[in-house]
Design an enzyme around this catalytic site. Structure first.
Site, PDB file in Angstrom:
ATOM      1  N   LYS A  57      -4.717 -26.342   0.519  1.00 49.80           N
ATOM      2  CA  LYS A  57      -3.765 -25.304   0.133  1.00 49.80           C
ATOM      3  C   LYS A  57      -2.326 -25.816   0.218  1.00 49.80           C
ATOM      4  CE  LYS A  57      -6.675 -21.409   1.619  1.00 49.80           C
ATOM      5  NZ  LYS A  57      -6.819 -20.305   2.603  1.00 49.80           N
ATOM      6  N   SER A  79      -2.678 -22.553   5.595  1.00 48.01           N
ATOM      7  CA  SER A  79      -3.495 -22.105   6.724  1.00 48.01           C
ATOM      8  C   SER A  79      -4.810 -21.533   6.222  1.00 48.01           C
ATOM      9  CB  SER A  79      -2.740 -21.037   7.525  1.00 48.01           C
ATOM     10  OG  SER A  79      -3.480 -20.630   8.647  1.00 48.01           O
ATOM     11  N   ASP A  80      -5.852 -21.671   7.052  1.00 47.44           N
ATOM     12  CA  ASP A  80      -7.147 -21.084   6.707  1.00 47.44           C
ATOM     13  C   ASP A  80      -7.880 -20.717   7.992  1.00 47.44           C
ATOM     14  OD1 ASP A  80      -9.156 -20.687   4.352  1.00 47.44           O
ATOM     15  OD2 ASP A  80     -10.325 -21.564   5.976  1.00 47.44           O
ATOM     16  N   THR A  81      -8.477 -19.534   8.009  1.00 49.42           N
ATOM     17  CA  THR A  81      -9.186 -19.045   9.189  1.00 49.42           C
ATOM     18  C   THR A  81     -10.678 -18.894   8.893  1.00 49.42           C
ATOM     19  OG1 THR A  81      -7.209 -17.865   9.977  1.00 49.42           O
ATOM     20  CG2 THR A  81      -9.332 -17.173  10.886  1.00 49.42           C
ATOM     21  N   GLY A 116      -7.064 -23.486  10.783  1.00 48.72           N
ATOM     22  CA  GLY A 116      -6.429 -24.754  10.473  1.00 48.72           C
ATOM     23  C   GLY A 116      -5.034 -24.477   9.956  1.00 48.72           C
TER      24      GLY A 116
END
Length: 207
Positions: A57, A79-81, A116
């Protein structure tokens, strides 16, 4: 406001991430949600998945604005959850059946929330971090699950819940970062930004 010369591009359209950044005085100059395939690779660990997606991203947004004079000197944050029970990833729920299955899975047990974060500096340097939080849900009754689903607060959320809403009362115990579960670990994010020269504290001054 942060220094006018400092610009942050948030490679996300998440209102929760934006609210968290605003909470610490950071106002992104641009929101750039990137169209990334979030399908896990075969046997991919949840920690690896969120690290990879946050990188993709951030890099996609950085490449999209590279060469544009208006965004010269900008920082890009991706960001990624990911929510997981063991190695089993509990994806974002879009349908009632998915939400029901996720909530039954999380009921009465512990799960992990991994986020992340990836920062690309104006020079193209990449800095990454993965933050993990352990969350334990109480045992949910069928009535509670049905009532929560009726609230609609699960839609589009990893693990089919948002801790900042009604589901906060499902949490028996939390070990680690609370803001990580909301969607962006603030301590680690601000530390990454500050470590690369993006000043955050001046925005806290009154005036």
């Amino acid at each position: 406001m942060t220094d006018a010369k400092q610009k942050l591009i948030l490679a996300s359209g998440s209102p929760r991430r934006l609210e968290l950044l605003n909470q610490v005085g950071i106002e992104p100059a641009r929101l750039m949600p990137m169209d990334i395939d979030e399908t896990p690779a075969r046997l991919e660990h949840p920690r690896t998945l969120c690290r990879r997606l946050s990188l993709q991203k951030a890099e996609a947004a950085y490449k999209a604005v590279k060469g544009e004079l208006a965004w010269k000197g900008a920082y890009v944050l991706g960001s990624d959850t990911v929510v997981a029970v063991g190695r089993r990833i509990v994806g974002k729920a879009e349908y009632i059946e998915e939400a029901s299955a996720a909530l039954h899975l999380l009921s009465g047990r512990s799960h992990w929330v991994y986020t992340g974060i990836c920062l690309v500096t104006p020079s193209g340097k990449v800095r990454q971090k993965v933050v993990e939080t352990k969350v334990r849900f109480k045992r949910l009754s069928q009535h509670e699950i049905q009532s929560y689903i009726a609230s609609g607060q699960w839609r589009g959320k990893a693990g089919a819940y948002g801790i900042q809403g009604i589901a906060g009362c499902f949490v028996q115990k939390l070990t680690g970062s609370y803001t990580n579960v909301v969607g962006l670990p603030l301590y680690e994010t601000v530390s990454l930004l500050a470590g690369e020269g993006f000043e955050v504290a001046p925005a806290w001054q009154e005036g």
